[in-house]
Each structure stands twice: as structure tokens, then as C-alpha cells.
Design a protein around this motif. Structure first.
Motif, PDB file in Angstrom:
ATOM      1  N   LYS A 297       0.824  -1.206   0.000  1.00  0.00           N
ATOM      2  CA  LYS A 297       0.000   0.000   0.000  1.00  0.00           C
ATOM      3  C   LYS A 297       0.861   1.262   0.000  1.00  0.00           C
ATOM      4  CE  LYS A 297      -4.259  -1.578   0.112  1.00  0.00           C
ATOM      5  NZ  LYS A 297      -5.216  -1.275  -0.968  1.00  0.00           N
TER       6      LYS A 297
ATOM      7  N   GLN B 285       1.946   2.404  -3.287  1.00  0.00           N
ATOM      8  CA  GLN B 285       0.904   2.948  -4.159  1.00  0.00           C
ATOM      9  C   GLN B 285       0.539   4.381  -3.799  1.00  0.00           C
ATOM     10  OE1 GLN B 285      -2.151   0.015  -3.519  1.00  0.00           O
ATOM     11  NE2 GLN B 285      -1.224  -1.469  -4.896  1.00  0.00           N
ATOM     12  N   MET B 286       1.080   4.879  -2.686  1.00  0.00           N
ATOM     13  CA  MET B 286       0.806   6.260  -2.285  1.00  0.00           C
ATOM     14  C   MET B 286       1.519   7.231  -3.225  1.00  0.00           C
ATOM     15  SD  MET B 286       1.200   5.665   1.853  1.00  0.00           S
ATOM     16  CE  MET B 286       1.145   7.417   2.269  1.00  0.00           C
TER      17      MET B 286
ATOM     18  N   THR C 295       1.021   8.013  -6.299  1.00  0.00           N
ATOM     19  CA  THR C 295       1.317   7.508  -7.643  1.00  0.00           C
ATOM     20  C   THR C 295       0.450   8.180  -8.713  1.00  0.00           C
ATOM     21  OG1 THR C 295      -0.212   5.671  -7.264  1.00  0.00           O
ATOM     22  CG2 THR C 295       2.135   5.266  -6.855  1.00  0.00           C
ATOM     23  N   ARG C 296      -0.577   8.916  -8.302  1.00  0.00           N
ATOM     24  CA  ARG C 296      -1.426   9.634  -9.254  1.00  0.00           C
ATOM     25  C   ARG C 296      -1.006  11.098  -9.318  1.00  0.00           C
ATOM     26  NH1 ARG C 296      -7.137   7.483 -10.071  1.00  0.00           N
ATOM     27  NH2 ARG C 296      -7.278   5.469  -8.967  1.00  0.00           N
TER      28      ARG C 296
ATOM     29  N   ASP D 106      -8.699   6.778   0.265  1.00  0.00           N
ATOM     30  CA  ASP D 106      -7.663   6.072  -0.495  1.00  0.00           C
ATOM     31  C   ASP D 106      -7.268   6.855  -1.743  1.00  0.00           C
ATOM     32  OD1 ASP D 106      -7.757   4.029   1.343  1.00  0.00           O
ATOM     33  OD2 ASP D 106      -8.916   2.661   0.077  1.00  0.00           O
ATOM     34  N   ARG D 107      -8.255   7.432  -2.420  1.00  0.00           N
ATOM     35  CA  ARG D 107      -7.990   8.143  -3.675  1.00  0.00           C
ATOM     36  C   ARG D 107      -7.097   9.370  -3.432  1.00  0.00           C
ATOM     37  NH1 ARG D 107     -11.039   8.560  -8.488  1.00  0.00           N
ATOM     38  NH2 ARG D 107     -11.478   6.349  -8.089  1.00  0.00           N
TER      39      ARG D 107
ATOM     40  N   GLU E  70      -3.594   8.373  -2.835  1.00  0.00           N
ATOM     41  CA  GLU E  70      -2.922   7.993  -4.078  1.00  0.00           C
ATOM     42  C   GLU E  70      -2.445   9.213  -4.864  1.00  0.00           C
ATOM     43  OE1 GLU E  70      -5.869   5.553  -5.922  1.00  0.00           O
ATOM     44  OE2 GLU E  70      -5.551   3.889  -4.512  1.00  0.00           O
ATOM     45  N   TYR E  71      -3.072  10.361  -4.615  1.00  0.00           N
ATOM     46  CA  TYR E  71      -2.606  11.626  -5.213  1.00  0.00           C
ATOM     47  C   TYR E  71      -1.543  12.308  -4.349  1.00  0.00           C
ATOM     48  CZ  TYR E  71      -6.034  11.797  -9.009  1.00  0.00           C
ATOM     49  OH  TYR E  71      -6.749  11.552 -10.160  1.00  0.00           O
TER      50      TYR E  71
ATOM     51  N   TYR F  18      -5.572   2.237   3.381  1.00  0.00           N
ATOM     52  CA  TYR F  18      -4.144   2.565   3.430  1.00  0.00           C
ATOM     53  C   TYR F  18      -3.611   2.538   4.865  1.00  0.00           C
ATOM     54  CZ  TYR F  18      -3.405   3.390  -1.483  1.00  0.00           C
ATOM     55  OH  TYR F  18      -3.249   3.195  -2.834  1.00  0.00           O
TER      56      TYR F  18
END
Length: 500
Positions: free
Chosen positions: A104, A107-108, A110-111, A289-290, A293-294, A374
Motif C-alpha cells: 500500500k 501505491q501512495m 502515484t497519481r 484512499d484516492r 494515491e494523489y 491505506y
């Protein structure tokens, strides 16, 4: 649409999605017919297996309490036949899924994305450009309100509004209670949603402006002004003159592209019902979570509504120190209750119970879903301001106004507030009301900004996550929420000590 929802395969109760009358039947996925032996309201639970006296009631795959009598299949399961399993101070063991936590973490951030915000000199980004009047003590509340009312006639440029945040504190407090008041006030004075601030003091209070200055730290002298009413011959005239100076400086601010990593969202629920844990809260968890991810930040608070689900959060802590901080926060809050001679598990509220929530475990297992999946990256004391991206836990009570104000003071520019019962309140920052069901969203459309009840109509979480996230970005870029349109602004400081 199905008339019920079994959340987890191991559950021995299901949630009724609509009212089921005595004698009506539902069919389970295994073909069994369950006949209701009671009238069961929407959002409430029906037993799908016999449960013996003392046996666990299982929902979300976890025990939410135990039966206080024999419960036969088809019975209504609620406060009359279930009791909490929770006890006092507990010992906890850190048993993380290390591989999942590391996966997890990778994946932080990553956007990539942006919103239109107000970039401040210190690098923080506001989603509003308001002028705030912060009283140091409740004695000047009426002056603050009068100044805000008159000063709104002077706003220009990209200033949204002049707002007075009144409160009852700042004097006659002792110890940590006074310290917390000073910290919260200083946090708000430094908040990026404020394009400028007038700090309004009386002069003789414990938390007077001179005392407050070290808590405020460095500040923009064009944007933050101070007035001691006892030293002024005419506090209204002097206050308006200072506000005109602040307005002149802030009116030139322009929205510009800001990275979504600068967005901090607060996570809060109130007036929950039996649908909150299956629609609104898990939807907000996906939003949390979204934003992570940004590269952004989410903050979960209301510690008493973690009781019963705390081990889920503890085992998601990034390391053992963060786990220990979480344990201390949970057990410290329990000790706070016992010091006051109050039961630790005096929850849920009457409105929660009417909506179908039975025990604190029932509420907490739904409440904590707002945290998403997360890892927990940081634990904050009440009044702390976060500087850690990712999921943060914040020590604050469940009370809606106190908790939402604490989220704002911790740095949240917006609070996502899920509700099954509805509420008109707003905290110092834009407060987005997300309904758990379409009925309250339709009935109180002047309060509710978005309905997660669409899940019950067959829309997917993926669809709603995209839709709601786009709405949040638009809000961060200037789109007003219902409470803002109504002109609602509230703040509340957590009172924990002796009043002199």
C-alpha cells in the motif's frame, strides 16, 4: 433491488434495506427462506440463524455484541436483545500484515492531478479565501459578530466572506484545558482557508493576545491583525479599519493550479443509521484512499467511535511506534471517561439507535470504514497540525462540532461528513454532507450535498467514487456546498477541565 444485505458471509444477521413486516419472508443466497417474526424497520437487523443467549451477534464479519436472550431465526435484533462485548482498558498486540502495508505504501502518491486553490506564502493551499475574526475569549463574541456583519459590505475581489468564529472559552480555564484552547485558536489563525484574520481580544482574559502570540508563531503582518478591545476607544471603528486593511490585501488573491497532494480532507460521521456502514462510510473510505494515491492527506477522528474496531486500525499502522501511539490514544481516551466517572461505552445515541445501530461495536465497525485501506501513517494529539501525508488519526471526541473543528484546526481544508439522519451544521471549513440513504437526501436536499444511497439503487462504488471525487475537486476549486450557501459556520472547542 434486494430487500436485505448480508455484509459478510459469516454474519448471522442481515440488514433490511426496506421495512419488512411480520410474516413476510426473504430468501438468502443459499435458498433458505427467513420469515420475519417481528416488524423490522429499514436499516435494522434480522437474525438469519438461531443465536443462543450469550452468543455473539456477527455483522461485518465481527462480533458487535452478544445476545441477552435466545434469538430465533427471523427475530428483530436490536437494543432489546443485544449487549456490547466491550470492556475497559485493554492490552493490544501489534500483528500487522507487513507485506500488505508495504504494498500500500508503494501505491501512495502515484497519481497526478490538480485543483484551483489559493497558494499562501508558507506553501499551504487554501480552498477558500475568507476573512476570519477569531475572538480570544467569549466575552467579545458579540463584537466579533457585529464586525463580521458590517465588514461583509466591504468585501471585493476574490474574497468569499467575512466570518466570525465565536466560542465560550479563553478564560476561567486551567492547565491543559486552557492550553488546548490556545492551540486551537492559533491553528485557526494560521489556517490556509483564511486569506486574512482579525484576532479580537478583550484584554484581561487568560488567553489574551500577548499570551497567544507564541502559539501563533510567524505570521503575515498584512493578513493577520490584532485588536484589544479594552485598549480601544471605539472597538467597532478600529476593528472595521483593520478589517478593511486585511480585505485590501486579500482581495488581490487569485486561484491557481495546486497539486492535489496539497489537499487535506477530514473524515467525520454523525447521526449515523443502519446504512452508514454499507454506503456512505465505505464510499468515503474509497475517497480517502484516492486522495492518498494523489499524495494527499486524510484525517480520521472521533476516538470513542473507534472503540470495538480499533484493532483493525492498529494492525494497519506503518510501524510499531505508530501502533503504540494509537494504543495510547485509545486507552487514554478510555481513561478520560473513567476519570469523569462516566461509562466508556455510553454510545450509540438515540438517533443512531432509531436508525438501526445497536452497540458501539456496530457503530465503530461502520465508522472506521471512512479510513479506507491505506496504512496509518501518523497519530496526532488534539490541537496538533499534521505535516504527514497519508492517513492520520486525530485524538478528539465524537461530538460533531468538536470533532469537525478539531479536523479543521489539524489542517483539513474540507470535511467529508457522512450522515443517515441529516444535520445542518458546518465547521470552520467547507463541510460536505454525504447521506447514507436517498430518503434523507431527498427530504433534506437543503442540507445534503451528495447521496451515497445510490449504492442501494444498484450503482457501483467505483462509479460513485469517481463522481464524488470530482465533486470534491470542484469544491476545492471554489464550488460552494449547501451549508456555505446557507451561510452556516460553526466552531466548538473540546472542554476538558475545570471552569474557575
Amino acid at each position: 433491488m434486494s430487500r436485505f444485505l448480508q455484509i459478510h458471509p459469516e454474519d448471522n444477521v442481515v440488514v433490511c434495506l426496506e421495512e419488512i413486516k411480520k410474516g413476510e419472508s426473504i430468501e438468502l443466497s443459499d435458498g433458505r427462506q427467513i420469515v420475519a417474526s417481528d416488524d423490522i424497520p429499514a436499516g435494522h437487523k434480522i437474525a438469519i440463524r438461531d443465536i443462543s443467549n450469550g452468543g455473539n451477534i456477527v455483522k461485518y464479519g465481527y462480533a458487535i455484541g452478544h445476545a441477552t436472550e435466545d434469538i430465533t431465526t427471523g427475530r428483530w435484533v436490536h437494543t432489546h436483545d443485544i449487549k456490547t462485548n466491550l470492556e475497559g482498558i485493554l492490552d493490544y498486540k501489534y500483528t500487522p500484515d507487513t507485506d500488505d502495508i508495504e504494498k500500500k505504501k508503494s501505491q501512495m502518491a502515484t497519481r497526478k492531478g490538480a485543483f484551483k486553490g489559493f497558494v499562501r506564502k508558507n506553501g499551504k493551499v487554501g480552498i477558500r479565501n475568507e476573512i476570519w475574526i477569531i475572538p480570544t475569549v467569549g466575552c467579545v463574541n458579540n463584537i466579533a459578530t457585529a464586525l463580521a456583519k458590517e465588514a461583509n459590505s466591504y468585501i471585493k475581489g476574490n474574497i468569499d466572506e467575512v466570518v466570525a468564529f465565536t466560542h465560550n472559552y479563553g478564560c476561567s480555564q486551567t492547565g491543559d484545558d486552557q492550553e488546548h484552547t490556545r492551540t486551537i485558536l492559533a491553528d485557526l489563525i494560521n489556517h490556509p482557508n483564511a486569506g486574512g484574520v482579525l484576532v479580537l481580544g478583550l484584554g484581561c482574559e487568560n488567553s489574551n493576545i500577548d499570551v497567544l502570540m507564541p502559539y501563533i508563531g510567524e505570521y503575515d503582518k498584512e493578513r493577520v491583525k490584532f485588536l484589544v478591545c479594552q485598549k480601544s476607544d471605539d472597538e467597532m471603528e478600529d476593528g472595521l479599519n483593520l478589517l478593511k486593511e486585511i480585505i485590501e490585501a486579500a482581495s488581490k488573491d487569485e486561484r491557481e493550479d495546486a497539486d492535489l497532494s496539497k489537499l487535506v480532507i477530514g473524515l467525520k460521521c454523525g447521526g449515523s443509521d443502519g446504512f452508514s456502514g454499507i454506503t456512505a462510510n465505505p464510499l468515503v473510505g474509497r475517497i480517502s484512499d484516492r486522495i492518498i494515491e494523489y499524495g494527499g492527506t486524510s484525517i480520521l477522528t472521533e476516538v470513542p467511535e473507534m472503540f470495538g474496531a480499533e484493532t483493525i486500525l492498529m494492525n494497519r499502522c506503518k510501524d510499531e511506534k505508530t501502533f503504540n501511539d494509537t494504543v495510547n490514544m485509545i486507552n487514554g481516551f478510555k481513561e478520560y471517561f473513567t476519570r469523569q466517572g462516566e461509562p466508556i461505552y455510553e454510545n450509540p445515541s438515540p438517533g443512531n439507535k432509531a436508525g438501526g445501530i445497536t452497540t458501539l461495536e456496530d457503530k465503530s465497525l461502520g465508522c472506521t470504514q471512512k479510513s479506507g485501506d491505506y496504512p496509518v501513517m501518523n497519530v496526532m494529539e488534539y490541537g496538533d497540525r499534521t505535516d504527514v501525508t497519508g492517513l492520520n488519526l486525530l485524538c478528539a471526541p465524537g461530538n460533531d462540532l468538536c470533532a469537525a473543528t478539531a479536523l479543521a484546526s489539524a489542517g483539513a481544508q474540507i470535511v467529508l461528513f457522512t450522515t443517515g439522519r441529516g444535520t445542518p451544521f458546518a465547521c470552520p471549513v467547507p463541510t460536505m454532507k454525504i447521506a447514507s440513504n436517498n430518503t434523507i437526501a431527498s427530504k433534506k436536499s437543503n442540507w445534503i450535498d451528495y447521496s451515497a444511497g445510490q449504492i442501494l439503487d444498484g450503482r457501483t462504488f467505483e462509479e460513485l467514487t469517481d463522481e464524488l471525487f470530482e465533486k470534491i475537486v470542484r469544491t476545492a476549486s471554489g464550488e460552494k456546498l449547501k451549508s456555505e450557501i446557507a451561510g452556516f459556520h460553526d466552531m466548538a472547542i473540546w472542554k476538558r477541565g475545570v471552569t474557575l
